[in-house]
Design an enzyme around this catalytic site. Structure first.
Site, PDB file in Angstrom:
ATOM      1  N   ILE A 188       2.870   6.240  -6.271  1.00 55.78           N
ATOM      2  CA  ILE A 188       4.078   5.627  -5.719  1.00 55.78           C
ATOM      3  C   ILE A 188       5.179   5.584  -6.769  1.00 55.78           C
ATOM      4  CG2 ILE A 188       5.055   3.515  -4.692  1.00 55.78           C
ATOM      5  CD1 ILE A 188       2.318   3.017  -3.407  1.00 55.78           C
ATOM      6  N   LEU A 190       5.661   7.479  -9.397  1.00 55.96           N
ATOM      7  CA  LEU A 190       6.212   8.790  -9.769  1.00 55.96           C
ATOM      8  C   LEU A 190       7.005   9.398  -8.619  1.00 55.96           C
ATOM      9  CD1 LEU A 190       3.163  10.236 -11.746  1.00 55.96           C
ATOM     10  CD2 LEU A 190       5.217   9.139 -12.658  1.00 55.96           C
ATOM     11  N   GLU A 207       3.987   2.041 -17.688  1.00 55.46           N
ATOM     12  CA  GLU A 207       2.603   2.321 -17.301  1.00 55.46           C
ATOM     13  C   GLU A 207       1.676   1.758 -18.375  1.00 55.46           C
ATOM     14  OE1 GLU A 207       0.587   3.786 -14.753  1.00 55.46           O
ATOM     15  OE2 GLU A 207      -0.881   3.133 -16.241  1.00 55.46           O
ATOM     16  N   MET A 318      -7.776   6.534  -0.935  1.00 56.48           N
ATOM     17  CA  MET A 318      -6.826   5.858  -0.022  1.00 56.48           C
ATOM     18  C   MET A 318      -5.758   6.849   0.421  1.00 56.48           C
ATOM     19  SD  MET A 318      -6.246   2.039  -1.334  1.00 56.48           S
ATOM     20  CE  MET A 318      -6.229   1.984  -3.083  1.00 56.48           C
ATOM     21  N   HIS A 444       2.263  39.982  -1.578  1.00 55.32           N
ATOM     22  CA  HIS A 444       3.242  39.935  -2.678  1.00 55.32           C
ATOM     23  C   HIS A 444       4.653  39.938  -2.098  1.00 55.32           C
ATOM     24  CE1 HIS A 444       5.064  40.544  -6.551  1.00 55.32           C
ATOM     25  NE2 HIS A 444       5.805  41.507  -6.021  1.00 55.32           N
TER      26      HIS A 444
HETATM   27  C1  LIG Z   1       4.489   4.321  -0.369  1.00 56.84           C
HETATM   28  C2  LIG Z   1       3.227   4.994   0.087  1.00 56.84           C
HETATM   29  C3  LIG Z   1       3.203   6.371   0.214  1.00 56.84           C
HETATM   30  C4  LIG Z   1       2.042   7.005   0.652  1.00 56.84           C
HETATM   31  N1  LIG Z   1       2.034   8.365   0.764  1.00 56.84           N
HETATM   32  C5  LIG Z   1       0.917   8.994   1.171  1.00 56.84           C
HETATM   33  C6  LIG Z   1       0.888  10.414   1.328  1.00 56.84           C
HETATM   34  O1  LIG Z   1       1.865  11.106   1.094  1.00 56.84           O
HETATM   35  N2  LIG Z   1      -0.251  10.989   1.765  1.00 56.84           N
HETATM   36  C7  LIG Z   1      -1.369  10.255   2.049  1.00 56.84           C
HETATM   37  O2  LIG Z   1      -2.374  10.830   2.453  1.00 56.84           O
HETATM   38  N3  LIG Z   1      -1.377   8.901   1.911  1.00 56.84           N
HETATM   39  C8  LIG Z   1      -0.262   8.273   1.481  1.00 56.84           C
HETATM   40  N4  LIG Z   1      -0.259   6.904   1.355  1.00 56.84           N
HETATM   41  C9  LIG Z   1      -1.488   6.158   1.682  1.00 56.84           C
HETATM   42  C10 LIG Z   1      -1.606   5.993   3.202  1.00 56.84           C
HETATM   43  O3  LIG Z   1      -0.440   5.399   3.717  1.00 56.84           O
HETATM   44  C11 LIG Z   1      -2.826   5.160   3.577  1.00 56.84           C
HETATM   45  O4  LIG Z   1      -3.959   5.634   2.880  1.00 56.84           O
HETATM   46  C12 LIG Z   1      -3.030   5.296   5.058  1.00 56.84           C
HETATM   47  O5  LIG Z   1      -1.963   4.702   5.744  1.00 56.84           O
HETATM   48  C13 LIG Z   1      -4.353   4.706   5.539  1.00 56.84           C
HETATM   49  O6  LIG Z   1      -4.206   3.382   5.710  1.00 56.84           O
HETATM   50  P1  LIG Z   1      -5.138   2.546   6.677  1.00 56.84           P
HETATM   51  O7  LIG Z   1      -5.417   3.305   7.923  1.00 56.84           O
HETATM   52  O8  LIG Z   1      -6.284   2.074   5.910  1.00 56.84           O
HETATM   53  O9  LIG Z   1      -4.222   1.285   6.986  1.00 56.84           O
HETATM   54  P2  LIG Z   1      -2.669   1.095   7.132  1.00 56.84           P
HETATM   55  O10 LIG Z   1      -1.974   2.360   7.425  1.00 56.84           O
HETATM   56  O11 LIG Z   1      -2.201   0.302   5.978  1.00 56.84           O
HETATM   57  O12 LIG Z   1      -2.588   0.209   8.459  1.00 56.84           O
HETATM   58  C14 LIG Z   1      -3.165  -1.045   8.562  1.00 56.84           C
HETATM   59  C15 LIG Z   1      -2.528  -1.774   9.715  1.00 56.84           C
HETATM   60  O13 LIG Z   1      -3.253  -2.961   9.954  1.00 56.84           O
HETATM   61  C16 LIG Z   1      -2.330  -3.996  10.279  1.00 56.84           C
HETATM   62  N5  LIG Z   1      -2.997  -5.262  10.016  1.00 56.84           N
HETATM   63  C17 LIG Z   1      -3.415  -5.752   8.823  1.00 56.84           C
HETATM   64  N6  LIG Z   1      -4.054  -6.920   8.997  1.00 56.84           N
HETATM   65  C18 LIG Z   1      -4.029  -7.191  10.335  1.00 56.84           C
HETATM   66  C19 LIG Z   1      -4.537  -8.251  11.128  1.00 56.84           C
HETATM   67  N7  LIG Z   1      -5.200  -9.266  10.592  1.00 56.84           N
HETATM   68  N8  LIG Z   1      -4.337  -8.188  12.465  1.00 56.84           N
HETATM   69  C20 LIG Z   1      -3.650  -7.151  13.041  1.00 56.84           C
HETATM   70  N9  LIG Z   1      -3.157  -6.125  12.320  1.00 56.84           N
HETATM   71  C21 LIG Z   1      -3.364  -6.137  10.988  1.00 56.84           C
HETATM   72  C22 LIG Z   1      -1.135  -3.715   9.400  1.00 56.84           C
HETATM   73  O14 LIG Z   1       0.033  -4.316   9.909  1.00 56.84           O
HETATM   74  C23 LIG Z   1      -1.085  -2.192   9.460  1.00 56.84           C
HETATM   75  O15 LIG Z   1      -0.281  -1.742  10.520  1.00 56.84           O
HETATM   76  C24 LIG Z   1       0.889   6.236   0.945  1.00 56.84           C
HETATM   77  C25 LIG Z   1       0.914   4.841   0.827  1.00 56.84           C
HETATM   78  C26 LIG Z   1       2.071   4.224   0.408  1.00 56.84           C
HETATM   79  C27 LIG Z   1       2.084   2.718   0.312  1.00 56.84           C
HETATM   80  N1  LIG Z   2       0.853  11.375  -2.179  1.00 58.51           N
HETATM   81  C1  LIG Z   2      -0.058  10.515  -1.781  1.00 58.51           C
HETATM   82  O1  LIG Z   2      -1.088  10.868  -1.213  1.00 58.51           O
HETATM   83  C2  LIG Z   2       0.153   9.056  -2.015  1.00 58.51           C
HETATM   84  C3  LIG Z   2       1.425   8.567  -2.270  1.00 58.51           C
HETATM   85  C4  LIG Z   2       1.577   7.204  -2.485  1.00 58.51           C
HETATM   86  C5  LIG Z   2       0.474   6.372  -2.416  1.00 58.51           C
HETATM   87  N2  LIG Z   2      -0.746   6.895  -2.164  1.00 58.51           N
HETATM   88  C6  LIG Z   2      -1.933   6.007  -2.121  1.00 58.51           C
HETATM   89  O2  LIG Z   2      -1.553   4.693  -2.405  1.00 58.51           O
HETATM   90  C7  LIG Z   2      -2.402   4.156  -3.419  1.00 58.51           C
HETATM   91  C8  LIG Z   2      -1.580   3.271  -4.309  1.00 58.51           C
HETATM   92  O3  LIG Z   2      -0.692   4.013  -5.129  1.00 58.51           O
HETATM   93  P1  LIG Z   2      -0.109   3.376  -6.455  1.00 58.51           P
HETATM   94  O4  LIG Z   2       0.680   4.418  -7.129  1.00 58.51           O
HETATM   95  O5  LIG Z   2       0.518   2.048  -6.187  1.00 58.51           O
HETATM   96  O6  LIG Z   2      -1.399   2.932  -7.217  1.00 58.51           O
HETATM   97  P2  LIG Z   2      -2.499   3.604  -8.135  1.00 58.51           P
HETATM   98  O7  LIG Z   2      -3.647   2.705  -8.000  1.00 58.51           O
HETATM   99  O8  LIG Z   2      -2.677   5.055  -7.878  1.00 58.51           O
HETATM  100  O9  LIG Z   2      -1.858   3.482  -9.586  1.00 58.51           O
HETATM  101  C9  LIG Z   2      -1.402   2.284 -10.106  1.00 58.51           C
HETATM  102  C10 LIG Z   2      -0.872   2.555 -11.505  1.00 58.51           C
HETATM  103  O10 LIG Z   2      -0.276   1.369 -11.995  1.00 58.51           O
HETATM  104  C11 LIG Z   2      -0.722   1.133 -13.319  1.00 58.51           C
HETATM  105  N3  LIG Z   2      -0.627  -0.286 -13.571  1.00 58.51           N
HETATM  106  C12 LIG Z   2      -1.444  -1.279 -13.127  1.00 58.51           C
HETATM  107  N4  LIG Z   2      -0.994  -2.481 -13.536  1.00 58.51           N
HETATM  108  C13 LIG Z   2       0.162  -2.248 -14.229  1.00 58.51           C
HETATM  109  C14 LIG Z   2       1.089  -3.082 -14.878  1.00 58.51           C
HETATM  110  N5  LIG Z   2       0.929  -4.406 -14.908  1.00 58.51           N
HETATM  111  N6  LIG Z   2       2.136  -2.515 -15.512  1.00 58.51           N
HETATM  112  C15 LIG Z   2       2.314  -1.167 -15.489  1.00 58.51           C
HETATM  113  N7  LIG Z   2       1.449  -0.325 -14.890  1.00 58.51           N
HETATM  114  C16 LIG Z   2       0.391  -0.857 -14.253  1.00 58.51           C
HETATM  115  C17 LIG Z   2      -2.130   1.704 -13.346  1.00 58.51           C
HETATM  116  O11 LIG Z   2      -2.561   2.009 -14.648  1.00 58.51           O
HETATM  117  C18 LIG Z   2      -1.974   2.954 -12.478  1.00 58.51           C
HETATM  118  O12 LIG Z   2      -1.559   4.072 -13.206  1.00 58.51           O
HETATM  119  C19 LIG Z   2      -3.021   5.322  -4.135  1.00 58.51           C
HETATM  120  O13 LIG Z   2      -4.374   5.054  -4.394  1.00 58.51           O
HETATM  121  C20 LIG Z   2      -2.893   6.468  -3.191  1.00 58.51           C
HETATM  122  O14 LIG Z   2      -4.136   6.764  -2.629  1.00 58.51           O
HETATM  123  C21 LIG Z   2      -0.926   8.215  -1.955  1.00 58.51           C
END
Ligand SMILES: Cc1cc2nc3c(=O)[nH]c(=O)nc-3n(C[C@H](O)[C@H](O)[C@H](O)COP(=O)(O)OP(=O)(O)OC[C@H]3O[C@@H](n4cnc5c(N)ncnc54)[C@H](O)[C@@H]3O)c2cc1C
Ligand SMILES: NC(=O)c1ccc[n+]([C@@H]2O[C@H](COP(=O)([O-])OP(=O)(O)OC[C@H]3O[C@@H](n4cnc5c(N)ncnc54)[C@H](O)[C@@H]3O)[C@@H](O)[C@H]2O)c1
Length: 460
Positions: A188, A190, A207, A318, A444
């Site tokens: 996130i 980066l 970091e 995740m 190519h």
């Molecule tokens: C900024 C960001 C960028 C990301 N980019 C990528 C990417 O490019 N590629 C990739 O593969 N992954 C990416 N991820 C990770 C990806 O979004 C998650 O791994 C994916 O959404 C799977 O999440 P999930 O299905 O576990 O739950 P989520 O998608 O988090 O959904 C959980 C849902 O449960 C609901 N909920 C929670 N508690 C309750 C409750 N008690 N009652 C009712 N509803 C509830 C929430 O409101 C939410 O809608 C990114 C994540 C973030 C934060």
């Molecule tokens: N392209 C994608 O697929 C994508 C994009 C965004 C998020 N995600 C998912 O969301 C998850 C969360 O992403 P993320 O980047 O938040 O977490 P991450 O768990 O991948 O990385 C967190 C980073 O924060 C650092 N950190 C922890 N505490 C800190 C502090 N106090 N000060 C400074 N640095 C600290 C850690 O050393 C680590 O490098 C990932 O595991 C990923 O699976 C995926």
């Protein structure tokens, strides 16, 4: 249904839930899906979908600034953050709407509200949501994660005061931050750090580890850092932020050792915390681990028979594609032959520019696992298509088991690296030796020639 209201209740409309709810309903099951906010969860509403949309806008800005390199003159480049965000929002809105239509068409009952488990009711489980207690024979938990707030003095107060950006709130920041400080140099931090830099912010990433993307091999981390520094992103590695304080304009980060860094905004991207604390897990005899994750077996069954877990809260990778694959596993367990499990090869990508596509083990992991490895790298500068595109940064790296000639892992830091890595994904899923790729013809000039060129470097 005499004893239950539903066959299955799903809590949380994350990435496994909607396809699972549809599959169950189409197979004749009575299904309810409880969501407290928006359909699609993190990915659709603030994660993958909008981040990748704005990253595309940032790429256009970046290319426009480099237009003269291609012999094209476009004048001064201006970004309109409001329009960039509006474009991302329109993409996410249409995804959200299509999820709603999917559920409506399948006849799934969507219940709006925060749900929690409410003990056992005979053979069934209770789920409390929207003021009523519903009963179901099976419950699937897919509640996802939220931004973890590191224990830094003063940070909680800034979060409560709405003074920081998180993955959940960054879309509400409608003006370009003057100087964005970022906690966390992984996915996130980066991806969004480079995005804001390309929008015109000064960006400083803090970091705690000694390098960014610390799960990757050192050569990959260092190359990515150098590329981002080339665009003006600054890094503090091995950084311990001890305190943050609000200033009249912006805030100040106090680092171990006494250094202070002022910033206009702060983005917290230091990991995720599972949304399991409000589920009243103990009412059915479940307990999360210390990090809040739920232990599951390879069928995604929790320790309590009848309660299943999908997505990020089950620990492990995740990603949206892993959560979607969880749907396939759960559909097999709840409806099918029950053979499909969550044993899988999980590729992933960091959507920086250039992208980092990854699959399998890093070189370090392979050596630590005791493999005798052979490693080859190939510089994208030698690839004809990369030169034509003017996107020559990065390299491809493969790690091979010297004994079997099978690929153990690959890293593709390159333009379209997230696409290119799938050549290696297919090879690994087929269990084929790398020599298959060596002998294959690739068109190519293409970027994918680099995936063949790199294995040539391994020799016969
Ligand atoms: C900024 C960001 C960028 C990301 N980019 C990528 C990417 O490019 N590629 C990739 O593969 N992954 C990416 N991820 C990770 C990806 O979004 C998650 O791994 C994916 O959404 C799977 O999440 P999930 O299905 O576990 O739950 P989520 O998608 O988090 O959904 C959980 C849902 O449960 C609901 N909920 C929670 N508690 C309750 C409750 N008690 N009652 C009712 N509803 C509830 C929430 O409101 C939410 O809608 C990114 C994540 C973030 C934060
Ligand atoms: N392209 C994608 O697929 C994508 C994009 C965004 C998020 N995600 C998912 O969301 C998850 C969360 O992403 P993320 O980047 O938040 O977490 P991450 O768990 O991948 O990385 C967190 C980073 O924060 C650092 N950190 C922890 N505490 C800190 C502090 N106090 N000060 C400074 N640095 C600290 C850690 O050393 C680590 O490098 C990932 O595991 C990923 O699976 C995926």
């Amino acid at each position: 249904m005499a004893d239950v209201d539903f066959d299955v209740i799903i809590i949380g409309a994350g990435q496994a839930s909607v396809p699972l709810a549809r599959a169950l309903a189409e197979a004749g099951r009575e299904v309810a899906l409880a969501e407290r906010k928006h359909l699609g969860g993190s990915c659709v509403n603030f994660g993958c979908t909008p981040t990748k949309a704005v990253i595309s806008s940032a790429k256009v800005a970046h290319l426009a600034r480099r237009a003269a390199d291609y012999g094209v003159h476009v004048g001064a480049v201006e970004v309109d953050l409001e329009a960039v965000l509006a474009r991302a929002e329109s993409i996410l809105q249409s995804s959200r709407q299509s999820l709603r239509s999917t559920l409506d068409e399948a006849g799934v009952r969507l219940i709006e509200g925060s749900a929690r488990l409410a003990g056992r009711h005979g053979e069934a489980f209770g789920v409390q949501v929207g003021g009523e207690t519903l009963r179901a024979g099976a419950v699937v938990l897919n509640t996802g994660t939220r931004t973890a707030i590191p224990p830094i003095e003063g940070l909680e107060a800034l979060v409560e005061g709405g003074r920081v950006l998180t993955a959940e709130t960054w879309l509400a920041q409608r003006t370009v931050p003057k100087h964005l400080a970022v906690l966390g140099g992984s996915y996130i931090g980066l991806e969004l750090g480079q995005f804001y830099r390309r929008m015109g912010s000064e960006v400083t990433i803090f970091e705690t580890a000694e390098r960014i993307a610390a799960r990757e091999d050192e050569d990959v981390s260092r190359a990515l850092q150098a590329l981002l520094e080339g665009e003006g992103v600054r890094f503090h590695l091995g950084a311990q932020v001890e305190r943050v304080s609000a200033q009249s304009e912006g805030l100040e980060l106090h680092l171990e050792g006494g250094e202070r860094v002022a910033a206009s905004h702060l983005l917290i991207a230091a990991g995720r915390q599972p949304n399991t604390d409000a589920l009243d897990l103990s009412s059915v005899g479940l307990e999360p681990d210390d990090g809040g994750f739920l232990e599951v077996d390879e069928r995604l069954a929790s320790k309590v028979a009848g309660i299943w877990v999908a997505g990020d809260i089950r620990g492990g990778p995740m990603f949206t594609h892993t959560a979607y694959d969880d749907f396939e596993v759960l559909a097999s367990q709840l409806l099918g032959e029950g053979e499909r499990t969550a044993e899988r090869l999980v590729p992933y990508a960091m959507f920086t520019d250039p992208q980092l596509g990854r699959v399998g083990m890093s070189e370090r992991e392979a050596r630590e696992a005791g493999f005798e490895v052979r490693v080859a790298t190939y510089d994208m500068k030698a690839n004809g298509r990369a030169r034509a595109l003017g996107e020559e940064d990065g390299f491809v790296k493969v790690v091979v088991d010297a004994r079997t000639q099978k690929l153990l892992g690959a890293a593709v830091l390159a333009a379209e690296g997230a696409e290119l890595v799938h050549v290696f994904v297919a090879l690994m899923n087929a269990g084929a030796p790398y020599t298959v790729l060596d002998r294959a013809l690739h068109i190519h000039p293409t970027l994918s020639e680099a995936t063949k060129s790199v294995v040539k470097g391994l020799g016969a």
